[in-house]
Enzyme design. Structure first.
Site, mmCIF file in Angstrom:
data_model
loop_
_atom_site.group_PDB
_atom_site.id
_atom_site.type_symbol
_atom_site.label_atom_id
_atom_site.label_comp_id
_atom_site.label_asym_id
_atom_site.label_seq_id
_atom_site.Cartn_x
_atom_site.Cartn_y
_atom_site.Cartn_z
ATOM 1 N N ASP A 1 -7.041 4.260 -4.461
ATOM 2 C CA ASP A 1 -7.712 4.099 -3.158
ATOM 3 C C ASP A 1 -8.346 5.474 -2.905
ATOM 4 O O ASP A 1 -8.543 6.243 -3.865
ATOM 5 C CB ASP A 1 -6.696 3.697 -2.069
ATOM 6 N N LYS B 1 0.866 -1.194 0.000
ATOM 7 C CA LYS B 1 0.000 0.000 0.000
ATOM 8 C C LYS B 1 0.889 1.227 0.000
ATOM 9 O O LYS B 1 2.022 1.175 0.481
ATOM 10 C CB LYS B 1 -0.867 0.016 1.264
#
Ligand code: GLU
Length: 446
Positions: A166, A126
Site C-alpha cells: 500500500d 490491513k
C-alpha cells in the site's frame, strides 16, 4: 441521519474513541445498508452489522531497529484482521507517518467489501506502521522490514492472512519482508502478494490497480453513453496507481494533465505520455524524489501547497490518500465541468465532497469498487502460487478486465435493486456486504 444509523454510530464512536477515519468509513456503509437491513430482518436478529464493524483480531506491536547512525529507533506495527467470512484476511501494509489504528481500521473495514466485490475468496485485513521510508537508505528500510516481520510472521500464512503493499510499501519492501519470513519459517510460501516475478509474483500485479481504475472508469462512462476517448483527466499522486492509470488512460485515448504529492502539484497541459511517463514511473521507485522534480525536468510550473482539483478537467481520479478531496475541491471540480470522479485511492473524497458530487449529477465511483483491481490481481497471484504455475500477461490482464466489468455490473444491479439507481456508493456497499453477510449467517455466531 436516521435513528437506525444514529444508534449504531453512537455505539461505534463510544467504543472506538479518537478514530475519526474509522467512524467515517463505517457511517457511509451503514447509511447505504439501511434498505438492506429493512428487507432482511434475519441480518438484524443475527447482529450482522454489529459483528461486521468489530475486527476479528487487532495486533499491535513494537518495531525496534537501528538506523545508519547507530541510533535505536522505535516504530509501532499493526495488523488488523477484520473479517474472514469469505476467505483468509487479505489487504495491504501501509508505511507512513500518518498511520494510526484509526487509519488501518478504516482501510481494513473497506477492504472487506472491496475484496468481496472482486468475486474472489478473500476476507478483509490491513496493516502497517508509522515508519517513513522516504529519506531512509535501503539498508535502513531492510532492517525495519526485518524487525516488522520478526513479529508479523506469527500471525500470517498462505491460508490465514496474506498482506501486500500500500502507500510506502512497494516491491523493495515486499522483498525484504518475504526474505525475513522465509528465513524465520524455513518455508517458501505465498504469504505476501506483489512479489517479484522470479519468486512467486504475478505479471500485471504492479499495473493492476491503475489499469483496473481505468477499466472501471470506462464502464462508468459507457453507462452514461460517454466515452473516455478525448477526455482530459486530473489525477493526484504519482505512485504505482497513478502511473499505471495514466498508461492505460493514454491507451484508451484520454489525456492526463496533473500529478501531485503532499507538497503541491504540476500541471502539464500537453499530457503525461511517452518519455515523460517513463520518467514519472521511476521518479519514486528508483530516484525516490518528489513530484516537483517532474516540473523541474520538463520546465513546468510547480504549484506549491495546492491540490490539482483547481485545474479544469472532464474527469478526476484521486490516486493518493484519504480525504484529499474536500468540499471546496469538489465545488471547484463541479464549476469546471467535471462529469466523473473515480477513486483510485482509498476514501480520498470526504463525505461533504461526495454530497457535492451527488447533488450535481457527477458520476462518482468509490474506491472500494474502482480500485479493487489491485487486490483482485493479488487474488490471482495467490491462485497462481497455489497451482505453482504462472499465467501470461494477457491472461492476467483479460481476467482483470472481466473482474472490473463484473464489479461494475454488480454495483449497478445492487443500486437499482435497492432503490437508488446510478448510486455507486450504495451499490458497492450493498453488493460487497450481502455476500459477506450471507457467509456469516451460514457460519453461525463466531
Ligand atoms: N493496498 C491495496 C488495496 O488497497 C492492495 C491490497 C492487496 O493487494 O492485498 O486494495
Amino acid at each position: 441521519m436516521s435513528n437506525f444509523v444514529e444508534t449504531i454510530m453512537a455505539d461505534v464512536k463510544a467504543k472506538n474513541q479518537a478514530q475519526p477515519e474509522f467512524h467515517q468509513a463505517v457511517q457511509e456503509v451503514i447509511e447505504s445498508l439501511e434498505p438492506v437491513i429493512a428487507q432482511h430482518p434475519e441480518y438484524k436478529e443475527a447482529k450482522i452489522l454489529e459483528r461486521i464493524i468489530e475486527p476479528e483480531r487487532v495486533i499491535m506491536f513494537r518495531v525496534p531497529w537501528v538506523d545508519d547512525q547507530g541510533t535505536v529507533q522505535i516504530n509501532r506495527g499493526f495488523r488488523v484482521e477484520f473479517n474472514s467470512a469469505i476467505g483468509p484476511y487479505k489487504g495491504g501494509l501501509r508505511f507512513h507517518p500518518s498511520v494510526t489504528l484509526s487509519i488501518l481500521k478504516f482501510l481494513g473495514f473497506e477492504q472487506i467489501f472491496k475484496n468481496s466485490l472482486t468475486t474472489l475468496p478473500m476476507g478483509g485485513g490491513k496493516g502497517g506502521s508509522d515508519f517513513q521510508p522516504k529519506g531512509r537508505s535501503d539498508d535502513e528500510v531492510m532492517r525495519f522490514c526485518q524487525s516488522f516481520m520478526n513479529e508479523l510472521f506469527r500471525h500470517i500464512g498462505p491460508n490465514t492472512d496474506i498482506p501486500a503493499g500500500d502507500i510506502g510499501v512497494g516491491g523493495r519492501e515486499i522483498g525484504y519482508l518475504f526474505g525475513q519470513y522465509k528465513k524465520l519459517r524455513n518455508a517458501f510460501e505465498g504469504i505476501l502478494t506483489g512479489k517479484g516475478l522470479a519468486w512467486g509474483g504475478s505479471l500485471i500485479r504492479p499495473e493492476a490497480t491503475g489499469y483496473g481504475t481505468a477499466y472501471f472508469l470506462k464502464e462508468v462512462l459507457n453507462h452514461r453513453k460517454e466515452t473516455i476517448d478525448g477526455k482530459t483527466i486530473c489525477i493526484s499522486g504519482y505512485g504505482n496507481v497513478g502511473c499505471y492509470f495514466i498508461e492505460k488512460a493514454n491507451e484508451l485515448g484520454a489525456k492526463v494533465v496533473t500529478i501531485s504529492d503532499e507538497f503541491g502539484y504540476v500541471h502539464d497541459p500537453e499530457g503525461i505520455k511517452g518519455e515523460k511517463l517513463d520518467y514519472l514511473k521511476d521518479l519514486w521507485t528508483i530516484y525516490r524524489e518528489s513530484a516537483e522534480q517532474y516540473a523541474k525536468k520538463f520546465n513546468l510550473k510547480w504549484v506549491p501547497e495546492r491540490r490539482p482539483w483547481e485545474v479544469k478537467c472532464d474527469i478526476a481520479v484521486p490516486t493518493a490518500t484519504q480525504n484529499e478531496i474536500e468540499k471546496d475541491d469538489a465545488l471547484n471540480l463541479v464549476k469546471n465541468g467535471c462529469i466523473a470522479v473515480c477513486e483510485g485511492a482509498n476514501m480520498p473524497s470526504s463525505p461533504e465532497a461526495i454530497d457535492v458530487f451527488m447533488q450535481n449529477g457527477i458520476a462518482f465511483g468509490p474506491g472500494k469498487a474502482v480500485n479493487a483491481g489491485g487486490v483482485a490481481v493479488s487474488g490471482l497471484e495467490m491462485s497462481q502460487n497455489s497451482m505453482r504455475f504462472n499465467w501470461s500477461r494477457d491472461e492476467v490482464d483479460a481476467k482483470l478486465h472481466v473482474i472490473m466489468k463484473d464489479i461494475h455490473t454488480s454495483v449497478i444491479t445492487a443500486a437499482d435493486k435497492y432503490g437508488t439507481p446510478g448510486n455507486y456508493v450504495n451499490g458497492a456497499n450493498i453488493a460487497g456486504f450481502i455476500k459477506v453477510a450471507n457467509a456469516m449467517m451460514d457460519q453461525g455466531i463466531v
